[in-house]
Design a protein around this motif. Structure first.
Motif, mmCIF file in Angstrom:
data_model
loop_
_atom_site.group_PDB
_atom_site.id
_atom_site.type_symbol
_atom_site.label_atom_id
_atom_site.label_comp_id
_atom_site.label_asym_id
_atom_site.label_seq_id
_atom_site.Cartn_x
_atom_site.Cartn_y
_atom_site.Cartn_z
ATOM 1 N N ASN A 101 0.764 -1.156 0.124
ATOM 2 C CA ASN A 101 -0.068 0.077 0.138
ATOM 3 C C ASN A 101 0.865 1.387 -0.200
ATOM 4 O O ASN A 101 1.422 1.571 1.031
ATOM 5 N N SER A 103 0.281 4.368 0.219
ATOM 6 C CA SER A 103 -0.107 5.482 1.110
ATOM 7 C C SER A 103 0.309 4.770 2.501
ATOM 8 O O SER A 103 1.102 5.764 3.256
ATOM 9 N N SER A 117 2.810 13.449 -0.091
ATOM 10 C CA SER A 117 2.155 12.579 -0.775
ATOM 11 C C SER A 117 0.559 12.769 -0.159
ATOM 12 O O SER A 117 0.455 12.927 1.025
ATOM 13 N N ARG A 119 -3.387 10.981 0.160
ATOM 14 C CA ARG A 119 -4.409 9.819 -0.183
ATOM 15 C C ARG A 119 -5.655 10.208 -0.729
ATOM 16 O O ARG A 119 -6.092 11.170 -0.015
ATOM 17 N N ALA A 139 -3.081 3.205 -4.935
ATOM 18 C CA ALA A 139 -2.147 2.781 -3.765
ATOM 19 C C ALA A 139 -1.682 1.332 -3.809
ATOM 20 O O ALA A 139 -0.473 1.103 -3.163
ATOM 21 N N VAL A 171 -8.427 2.940 -3.530
ATOM 22 C CA VAL A 171 -7.606 4.459 -3.062
ATOM 23 C C VAL A 171 -6.521 4.456 -4.001
ATOM 24 O O VAL A 171 -5.732 3.788 -4.329
ATOM 25 N N VAL A 173 -3.265 7.643 -4.742
ATOM 26 C CA VAL A 173 -2.349 8.581 -3.970
ATOM 27 C C VAL A 173 -1.761 9.522 -5.190
ATOM 28 O O VAL A 173 -1.834 9.128 -6.462
ATOM 29 N N GLU A 175 1.221 12.093 -5.368
ATOM 30 C CA GLU A 175 2.459 12.492 -4.890
ATOM 31 C C GLU A 175 3.377 13.001 -5.581
ATOM 32 O O GLU A 175 3.402 13.183 -6.917
#
Length: 407
Positions: A101, A103, A117, A119, A139, A171, A173, A175
């Motif tokens: 993951n 995140s 980053s 989420r 993620a 999910v 991310v 970043e």
């Protein structure tokens, strides 16, 4: 010795790497998978391998296990929980979850490095305080799928909207973009000692996508890079078994891109084994059987006077494959010598001592689409020889003589 290997779809690493390695060790193997037709010739039990309770139940009702192992990106935590249930050597399941993951990984790496980053769970609004450009990705993604560079908030909104069409419940991310040169570090640990096997320099395709086009052997990464990556692995607890870490060398120093708590893929595991002159897949299995690194000969392998590369042959247009080069392997076993040329005239070798393999991933008649991911690979060429000039010449010659054609 009884090995339970958990797997999803059959991969080259399993079919041509770990299963032959287990056979060479004289182990009994049972494959636990939700795709039982993919493993002919092996004892297979159809299992919901994404559920550790199901894996534990199946093993308990079968033979006593000695090793429970997986090389799947998606099954590390589940397999670690099953190994732990039976009191066997294995990875910490929490480390597996953290590595998978991105995140969670970023949170755990905060003491090691600063990478901004955010989420993005389903339904979340776009972040306001994010440094552009940013990279948006799932993620828990793999193979560069749905990894896109966004230059501003409008591009980010468009990218998130497009990804959500395919991954409505995932999910994501967002970043900061790490500008620099992408590298890998390959490590093997027994829970007490962590050994650096070497690494690769990665060439990416054109932005805004992140398709890996080529990996070149880089046996001795700098001390600063190794120290940073091993500190990151310590932070998430990834010190048991094999690990493939990708990191960017930026003007501010190394920064982790992702930690893959399994063996490097896309045929690079076989390239790595040949470069090291070592039974790499056997090493990994023996570590999971509880053997320490110093009992395996890890650290004694030669790494200097040889160069290797893995070049991905990538579809540049959609269409149907009308011509495809065959599978190519040197006639000499890779375990003999990485510099023996089996034939001065054949496509698998040349007088300079280069040994070349081609692994087709598609076939004539296949319909291909351009997805801007590693799924666009038509085949993979890997080659090893005395230096980069000789290896590049062999790869270029093979590609010119045996092109992939899409119409």
């Amino acid at each position: 010795m009884r090995l339970y290997l958990t797997a999803l779809n059959p991969t080259d690493s399993v079919m041509d790497g770990f299963l032959p390695a287990a056979a060479a060790l004289g182990w009994d193997v049972t494959v636990l998978t939700d795709q039982p037709d993919g493993y002919p010739g092996h004892e297979v039990i159809e299992t919901d391998v994404r559920d550790p309770r199901a894996v534990i139940d199946v093993i308990a009702a079968h033979h006593r296990p000695d090793v429970v192992f997986s090389n799947s990106d998606h099954l590390q935590a589940e397999t670690a929980l099953a190994a732990g249930y039976f009191g066997l050597p294995g990875k910490d399941w929490r480390s597996c979850v953290t590595a998978k993951n991105k995140s969670l990984m970023r949170r755990r790496l905060t003491p090691v490095e600063a990478v901004r980053s955010v989420r993005l769970p389903p339904g979340a609004e776009l972040p306001e305080a994010v440094p552009y450009p940013v990279v948006v990705k799932p993620a828990a993604g793999v193979a560069s799928e749905d990894v896109v560079l966004a230059a501003d908030v409008h591009e980010l909104a468009a990218a998130v909207s497009e990804i959500r069409k395919r991954r409505p419940s995932d999910v994501l991310v967002a970043e900061e973009f790490l500008d620099g040169r992408l590298h890998t570090l390959e490590t093997l640990g027994d829970g007490r000692t962590l050994h650096v096997l070497g690494g690769f320099r990665t060439t990416l395709g054109p932005l805004p996508h992140f398709v890996e086009e080529r990996l070149d052997w880089h046996p001795d990464p700098g001390g600063v890079e190794v120290a940073h990556v091993t500190a990151a692995l310590d932070a998430i607890g990834a010190g048991f078994g094999v690990c493939h870490t990708e990191y960017m060398v930026t003007r501010d120093g190394p920064r982790i891109v992702e930690i893959n708590y399994r063996l490097i893929g896309d045929n690079c595991d076989f390239l790595l084994a040949d470069l090291l002159g070592a039974p790499l897949h056997e090493w990994v299995l023996r570590v999971h059987a509880g053997e320490p690194l110093n009992a395996l000969g890890v650290g004694d392998e030669p790494r200097g006077d040889v160069f290797g590369t893995a070049v991905s042959l990538i579809a540049d247009r959609p269409g149907v494959v009308t011509a495809a080069p065959p599978s190519v392997s040197p006639s000499v076993s890779p375990s003999v010598s990485p510099l023996v040329s089996p034939s001065p005239d054949g496509p698998s070798g040349d007088p300079s001592g280069v040994r070349l393999w081609h692994r087709p991933l598609r076939a004539v008649g296949d319909r291909v689409e351009v997805t801007h991911t590693n799924r666009d690979y038509l085949g993979i060429v890997r080659a090893i020889g005395p230096d980069q000039t000789a290896v590049d010449a062999a790869v270029d010659s093979f590609r010119a003589l045996r092109p992939w054609t899409i119409a």
